[in-house]
Write a protein that holds these residues in place. Structure first.
Motif, PDB file in Angstrom:
ATOM      1  N   PRO A   1      -6.306  20.979   2.953  1.00 14.67           N
ATOM      2  CA  PRO A   1      -6.068  19.546   2.742  1.00 14.67           C
ATOM      3  C   PRO A   1      -5.320  19.328   1.430  1.00 14.67           C
ATOM      4  CG  PRO A   1      -8.431  20.024   3.003  1.00 14.67           C
ATOM      5  CD  PRO A   1      -7.729  21.317   2.805  1.00 14.67           C
TER       6      PRO A   1
ATOM      7  N   GLY B   1      -3.823  16.071  -1.190  1.00 16.05           N
ATOM      8  CA  GLY B   1      -3.611  14.663  -1.503  1.00 16.05           C
ATOM      9  C   GLY B   1      -2.313  14.512  -2.281  1.00 16.05           C
TER      10      GLY B   1
ATOM     11  N   THR C   1      -1.851  16.639  -7.525  1.00 20.00           N
ATOM     12  CA  THR C   1      -1.851  16.594  -8.997  1.00 20.00           C
ATOM     13  C   THR C   1      -3.005  17.418  -9.569  1.00 20.00           C
ATOM     14  OG1 THR C   1      -3.336  14.681  -9.215  1.00 20.00           O
ATOM     15  CG2 THR C   1      -0.988  14.207  -8.900  1.00 20.00           C
ATOM     16  N   GLY C   2      -3.775  18.041  -8.705  1.00 19.87           N
ATOM     17  CA  GLY C   2      -4.952  18.800  -9.141  1.00 19.87           C
ATOM     18  C   GLY C   2      -4.576  19.879 -10.141  1.00 19.87           C
TER      19      GLY C   2
HETATM   20  P1  FAD Z   1      -4.848  17.274  -4.813  1.00 18.36           P
HETATM   21  O1  FAD Z   1      -4.351  17.932  -6.038  1.00 18.36           O
HETATM   22  O2  FAD Z   1      -3.890  17.111  -3.706  1.00 18.36           O
HETATM   23  O3  FAD Z   1      -6.122  18.083  -4.253  1.00 18.36           O
HETATM   24  C1  FAD Z   1      -7.204  18.420  -5.086  1.00 18.36           C
HETATM   25  C2  FAD Z   1      -8.270  19.150  -4.242  1.00 18.36           C
HETATM   26  O4  FAD Z   1      -8.856  18.253  -3.301  1.00 18.36           O
HETATM   27  C3  FAD Z   1      -7.726  20.289  -3.414  1.00 18.36           C
HETATM   28  O5  FAD Z   1      -8.697  21.290  -3.325  1.00 18.36           O
HETATM   29  C4  FAD Z   1      -7.479  19.663  -2.049  1.00 18.36           C
HETATM   30  O6  FAD Z   1      -7.578  20.635  -1.008  1.00 18.36           O
HETATM   31  C5  FAD Z   1      -8.600  18.660  -1.971  1.00 18.36           C
HETATM   32  N1  FAD Z   1      -8.286  17.429  -1.228  1.00 18.36           N
HETATM   33  C6  FAD Z   1      -7.326  16.508  -1.495  1.00 18.36           C
HETATM   34  N2  FAD Z   1      -7.409  15.463  -0.649  1.00 18.36           N
HETATM   35  C7  FAD Z   1      -8.445  15.736   0.187  1.00 18.36           C
HETATM   36  C8  FAD Z   1      -9.051  15.047   1.274  1.00 18.36           C
HETATM   37  N3  FAD Z   1      -8.604  13.856   1.679  1.00 18.36           N
HETATM   38  N4  FAD Z   1     -10.108  15.617   1.897  1.00 18.36           N
HETATM   39  C9  FAD Z   1     -10.580  16.827   1.499  1.00 18.36           C
HETATM   40  N5  FAD Z   1     -10.050  17.520   0.474  1.00 18.36           N
HETATM   41  C10 FAD Z   1      -8.998  16.986  -0.175  1.00 18.36           C
HETATM   42  N6  FAD Z   1      -8.574  14.844 -13.434  1.00 18.36           N
HETATM   43  C11 FAD Z   1      -9.697  14.282 -13.952  1.00 18.36           C
HETATM   44  O7  FAD Z   1     -10.779  14.442 -13.384  1.00 18.36           O
HETATM   45  N7  FAD Z   1      -9.640  13.544 -15.114  1.00 18.36           N
HETATM   46  C12 FAD Z   1      -8.490  13.337 -15.780  1.00 18.36           C
HETATM   47  O8  FAD Z   1      -8.492  12.680 -16.818  1.00 18.36           O
HETATM   48  C13 FAD Z   1      -7.293  13.887 -15.238  1.00 18.36           C
HETATM   49  N8  FAD Z   1      -6.115  13.671 -15.844  1.00 18.36           N
HETATM   50  C14 FAD Z   1      -4.985  14.203 -15.298  1.00 18.36           C
HETATM   51  C15 FAD Z   1      -3.766  13.949 -15.916  1.00 18.36           C
HETATM   52  C16 FAD Z   1      -2.596  14.472 -15.392  1.00 18.36           C
HETATM   53  C17 FAD Z   1      -1.293  14.183 -16.080  1.00 18.36           C
HETATM   54  C18 FAD Z   1      -2.641  15.299 -14.229  1.00 18.36           C
HETATM   55  C19 FAD Z   1      -1.406  15.890 -13.624  1.00 18.36           C
HETATM   56  C20 FAD Z   1      -3.853  15.545 -13.612  1.00 18.36           C
HETATM   57  C21 FAD Z   1      -5.036  15.014 -14.138  1.00 18.36           C
HETATM   58  N9  FAD Z   1      -6.269  15.234 -13.527  1.00 18.36           N
HETATM   59  C22 FAD Z   1      -7.397  14.662 -14.051  1.00 18.36           C
HETATM   60  C23 FAD Z   1      -6.377  16.104 -12.339  1.00 18.36           C
HETATM   61  C24 FAD Z   1      -6.073  15.424 -10.996  1.00 18.36           C
HETATM   62  O9  FAD Z   1      -5.276  14.301 -11.144  1.00 18.36           O
HETATM   63  C25 FAD Z   1      -7.346  15.035 -10.297  1.00 18.36           C
HETATM   64  O10 FAD Z   1      -8.049  16.215  -9.993  1.00 18.36           O
HETATM   65  C26 FAD Z   1      -7.133  14.247  -8.987  1.00 18.36           C
HETATM   66  O11 FAD Z   1      -8.400  13.789  -8.583  1.00 18.36           O
HETATM   67  C27 FAD Z   1      -6.518  15.049  -7.854  1.00 18.36           C
HETATM   68  O12 FAD Z   1      -6.098  14.156  -6.813  1.00 18.36           O
HETATM   69  P2  FAD Z   1      -4.917  14.571  -5.813  1.00 18.36           P
HETATM   70  O13 FAD Z   1      -4.807  13.520  -4.772  1.00 18.36           O
HETATM   71  O14 FAD Z   1      -3.693  14.894  -6.556  1.00 18.36           O
HETATM   72  O15 FAD Z   1      -5.556  15.881  -5.156  1.00 18.36           O
END
Ligand code: FAD
Ligand code: ZN
Length: 472
Positions: free
Chosen positions: A68, A70, A73-74
């Motif tokens: 999966p 999203g 940005t993880g």
């Molecule tokens: P993704 O990166 O796409 O996925 C993350 C994980 O979740 C993966 O394992 C994926 O398989 C899984 N996943 C995604 N969507 C689903 C779904 N619908 N169902 C099941 N599994 C799924 N994080 C923080 O906690 N605090 C912060 O302050 C923070 N600051 C950040 C700042 C920057 C500039 C950046 C680049 C990142 C930051 N992050 C922070 C990390 C990141 O943004 C978070 O972890 C965010 O929650 C990830 O969301 P995403 O949609 O990009 O997930």
């Protein structure tokens, strides 16, 4: 072997519902830190929950793993497929509807692919606050936030993502849809199943929608940048601030001078707001949903007192939204600017709040003893006991050689964390990046329980294999 299932998936999804061209697939194979480069057969982009379930059922028949994804940005490599390329990426971006907003119930229901900023805005349009806030909010998705149990800058006041979820809709590994989209505050009918999927990083099923908790919209905010001597002073200030500000403290972020220097050097629009240089700073924000709460005078009186008794060395209070934004820009710039300073080895750790200062001192001494010239940049949400203990390479060192020591420095820092009964991932999750460390530090009984849960929900191991759990 894989041809028939890929053809069936394409037929199911229609031409808008997948990418299989190299250019379309490429962004899904890398992540923001560029540590992993995966491969995949197809990026599936289902348009609704029923299609997600249909994809999962087809993949299950063919024993095809699903990753999966999203907003990608993880920061732990969890959303990037493995290098063997025998998988599909399931992108949630087309599940992007806000299904309903219930201002009276202080809740809304959003599909997993909604961008976090979009949810914040929808809530604001109804005079409500959705408080999750982090640097990636313009591109991360709520499904990703839930799956990583994201934290960010307002956890102090409103809690982690886990505290903000009232209910979930999940497609399970066997293709069933679990509709757990309740909007209740109280529900003690046995195991709280939604908790299993929050922070599971896609290893137990696919989150397709969530019922989220809203709060009154803050109408006043007061923001200050405060200079202090060291992390111990920051934590003393934190303790005093909580009591002295009517429980209105919503952010408390530590920034070391080196981080401020990085931001000012590399990020446009970042400037030093104080005349002199100080060793450390905290960004403090108070918010209130009352327009008569007098936050500026409260913050001013508090800081004046702390200047008098010597805990605070200097401070500036933002006079308007623009000035507040400029202060926040330093905090965000510090993160982005690390890239410009060469290699950076990251740690996202937590210890009990009372141990933060000791932890930073000990970990700094330990890494400096191993590599003189290494530049620790400990910053972040210290009010939650969370430090991003990042290590920038010594000036002039070789980037590759430095980054090759990632595991070695992780172990040094995480050993200190373990002595304080802390956590090796406070908010970014385990993904691929911290699997080995998890295996090293988790108690065997915990690992065994985690494996049993994984086996119960996903016996075939098709949901995001190779993430979180270390190899047995
Ligand atoms: P993704 O990166 O796409 O996925 C993350 C994980 O979740 C993966 O394992 C994926 O398989 C899984 N996943 C995604 N969507 C689903 C779904 N619908 N169902 C099941 N599994 C799924 N994080 C923080 O906690 N605090 C912060 O302050 C923070 N600051 C950040 C700042 C920057 C500039 C950046 C680049 C990142 C930051 N992050 C922070 C990390 C990141 O943004 C978070 O972890 C965010 O929650 C990830 O969301 P995403 O949609 O990009 O997930
Ligand atoms: Zn953070």
């Amino acid at each position: 072997m894989t041809e028939p299932v890929i053809s069936k998936l394409k037929a199911l999804l229609g031409s808008n519902g997948y990418r299989d061209d190299p250019a379309g697939i490429a962004p899904h194979l890398v992540e923001s830190r560029d540590l992993y480069h995966g491969k995949t057969l197809l990026v599936a982009r289902p348009r609704d929950t029923a299609e997600v379930a249909a994809v999962v059922r087809l993949c299950r028949e063919a024993a095809m793993p699903i990753v999966p994804q999203g907003g990608n940005t993880g920061l732990s490599g969890g959303g990037v497929p493995n290098e063997d390329g025998r998988n599909i990426v399931l992108a949630l971006d087309r599940l992007n509807r806000i299904r309903r907003i219930e201002p009276e119930n202080y809740s809304l229901v959003a599909e997993a692919g909604c961008i976090l900023a979009q949810i914040q805005e929808q809530a604001r349009n109804h005079d409500r606050l959705f408080p999750l806030s982090l640097g990636a909010e313009g591109s991360c998705q709520i499904g990703g936030n839930i799956s990583t149990n994201a934290g960010g800058v307002q956890v102090l006041r409103y809690g982690n993502m886990r505290e903000l979820v009232l209910g979930l809709e999940v497609v399970l590994p066997d293709g069933q849809i679990w509709d757990g989209l309740k909007s209740l505050r109280k529900d003690n009918t046995g195991y709280d199943l939604k908790q299993l999927f929050i922070g599971a990083e896609g290893t137990l099923g696919i989150v397709t929608a969530a019922s989220l908790r809203l709060f009154p919209l803050p109408l006043e905010a007061a923001t200050a940048l405060v200079a202090i001597a060291d992390p111990a002073a920051a934590m003393a200030l934190f303790n005093r601030a909580r009591g002295a500000t009517n429980d209105q403290l919503s952010a408390f972020e530590l920034m070391p001078r080196i981080g401020l220097d990085f931001a000012i050097r590399h990020i446009e629009g970042c400037a030093d707001p104080l005349a002199d240089r100080y060793p450390n700073y905290v960004l403090i924000e108070l918010t209130s949903s009352s327009p008569h709460s007098q936050l500026d005078p409260i913050l001013e009186a508090f800081l004046a007192e702390q200047l008098d008794n010597g805990l605070v060395l200097d401070a500036v209070i933002a006079k308007n939204r623009g000035e507040a934004k400029a202060l926040w820009r330093l905090r965000e710039g510090l993160v982005l600017a690390q890239r410009q300073e060469g290699g950076s080895i990251k740690h996202d750790v937590s210890v009990p709040v009372a141990a933060i200062a000791e932890f930073i001192a000990e970990a700094t001494a330990a890494v400096t003893a191993r590599l003189p010239g290494i530049r620790p940049v400990p910053f972040g949400h210290v009010g939650d006991g969370n430090v991003h203990f990042n290590l920038s390479q010594p000036v002039g060192a070789d980037r590759g050689e430095f980054l090759a020591r990632w595991g070695e420095f992780n172990r040094i820092v995480h050993d200190v964390v373990a002595r304080y009964h802390g956590s090796i991932s406070a908010e970014h999750g385990v993904g691929r990046l911290r699997r080995e460390e998890l295996g090293h530090y988790k108690a065997p009984v915990e690992l065994e329980l985690m494996r049993k849960i994984k086996a119960a929900l996903d016996p075939e191991g098709l949901m995001n294999p190779g993430k979180i759990l270390p190899d047995a």
